[in-house]
Write a protein that holds these residues in place. Structure first.
Motif, short mmCIF file in Angstrom:
data_model
loop_
_atom_site.label_atom_id
_atom_site.label_comp_id
_atom_site.label_asym_id
_atom_site.label_seq_id
_atom_site.Cartn_x
_atom_site.Cartn_y
_atom_site.Cartn_z
N SER A 208 -0.84 -3.02 -6.02
CA SER A 208 -2.19 -3.55 -5.89
C SER A 208 -2.35 -4.43 -4.89
O SER A 208 -1.39 -5.39 -4.75
N GLY B 175 2.08 2.14 -3.39
CA GLY B 175 0.96 2.47 -4.24
C GLY B 175 0.78 1.09 -4.97
O GLY B 175 0.26 1.28 -6.18
N ILE C 263 -9.20 0.11 3.85
CA ILE C 263 -7.75 1.00 4.07
C ILE C 263 -7.77 2.32 3.15
O ILE C 263 -7.31 3.11 3.63
N ARG C 264 -8.47 2.15 1.77
CA ARG C 264 -8.35 3.21 0.98
C ARG C 264 -9.10 4.50 1.64
O ARG C 264 -8.60 5.56 1.65
N LYS C 265 -10.19 4.22 2.09
CA LYS C 265 -11.01 5.29 2.84
C LYS C 265 -10.46 5.72 3.93
O LYS C 265 -10.46 7.26 4.10
N ASN D 177 -7.08 6.03 4.59
CA ASN D 177 -5.69 6.36 4.36
C ASN D 177 -4.61 5.69 5.03
O ASN D 177 -3.85 6.04 5.58
N ASP E 75 -12.41 -7.52 -0.47
CA ASP E 75 -12.50 -6.12 -1.05
C ASP E 75 -12.85 -5.04 -0.19
O ASP E 75 -12.70 -3.88 -0.07
N VAL F 96 0.91 -1.10 -0.03
CA VAL F 96 0.11 0.15 -0.19
C VAL F 96 0.88 1.23 -0.01
O VAL F 96 0.59 2.24 -0.98
N GLU G 170 -10.16 -3.94 1.70
CA GLU G 170 -9.14 -2.97 0.77
C GLU G 170 -10.03 -1.57 0.75
O GLU G 170 -9.13 -0.52 1.03
N ALA G 171 -11.20 -1.81 0.63
CA ALA G 171 -11.93 -0.44 0.48
C ALA G 171 -11.70 0.41 1.83
O ALA G 171 -11.59 1.84 1.79
N ARG H 287 -0.28 4.57 4.42
CA ARG H 287 0.36 5.46 3.36
C ARG H 287 1.68 6.00 3.85
O ARG H 287 1.89 5.77 4.96
N ARG I 55 -5.16 -6.16 -4.37
CA ARG I 55 -6.46 -6.86 -4.64
C ARG I 55 -6.13 -8.32 -4.67
O ARG I 55 -5.13 -8.97 -5.12
#
Ligand code: ATP
Ligand code: MG
Length: 203
Positions: free
Chosen positions: A177, A175, A190-192, A194, A184, A172, A187-188, A197, A179
């Motif tokens: 993947s 940057g 983690i993105r939401k 942040n 999923d 992560v 993963e969502a 990073r 997946r």
């Protein structure tokens, strides 16, 4: 006899290696359920910053929600100070009663650590261990586990997934993947939020 599985871990983040191990153990050992117990302040992970408990709990929740054989306990994240497995095992015995066989599920790497755990004799007396194979971590019960503990530790072959949380955090931060390494929904999350990073990545 009720048979309950305990899947302990940092779960930073939870991934398919954890999930397949827990499900395979539930099925093979006839466990009524497997309870995921995110660690509060893991004594062996003091060297790195672990994500806040609320994030790790939320990710476990997303990952297990579709499986009625899985549940979550915040017993360790709610405890003050370091959490020790023996305290968790004792609390589970209180909750589920003496008519319960507890099976602590770990990967082959973690079972070796157990021998260095706090109050190991009491721990081995009160619960059984399922030691799952894990790619990259050779495990040989006869050479790695002292004889007096062997009767309580069951080596267990699970479909090999060479996935680790450290590798996911690293990916992560670069940057890349992640997946198909984890659900999923995780993963969502983690993105939401942040997570992992570069700016807040410390491993
Ligand atoms: P980290 O890389 O941060 O140590 P991890 O992937 O090892 O993370 P943990 O939360 O430390 O995840 O592990 C919890 C438990 O799950 C441990 O008993 C560990 O051995 C086991 N485990 C983790 N990944 C796998 C895997 N791919 N296959 C089998 N067992 C695993
Ligand atoms: Mg680990």
């Amino acid at each position: 006899m009720k048979k309950i599985g305990i899947m302990g871990g940092t779960f930073d983040p939870i991934h398919f290696g954890h999930l397949v191990t827990a499900e395979a153990a539930r099925d093979a050992f006839g466990l009524e359920k497997v309870v995921f117990v995110p660690a509060g302040h893991p004594p062996h992970k003091r060297h790195r910053t672990v994500s806040e408990a609320r994030h790790r709990i939320a990710m476990v929740n997303h990952a297990i929600i579709s499986n009625p054989g899985f549940s979550l306990s915040t017993i360790e994240t709610e405890r003050e100070g370091y959490s020790y497995t023996i305290d968790t095992v004792n609390e589970f015995l209180t909750i589920y009663g003496d008519n319960t066989e507890l099976y602590f599920i770990t990967g082959a790497d973690a079972i070796i650590e157990i021998l260095s755990w706090h109050r190991v004799e009491e721990l081995i007396e009160k619960c059984r261990f399922i030691a799952a194979t894990r790619p990259g971590f050779p495990f040989n019960k006869d050479s790695q586990i002292p004889q007096e503990y062997r009767g309580r530790i069951f080596p267990f072959k699970v479909p090999a997934l060479a996935i680790s949380s450290s590798q996911i955090r690293e990916m992560v931060s670069q940057g890349r993947s992640i997946r198909y390494l984890l659900p999923d929904t995780v993963e969502a999350y983690i993105r939401k939020n942040n997570l992992y990073r570069k700016e807040n990545f410390h491993d």
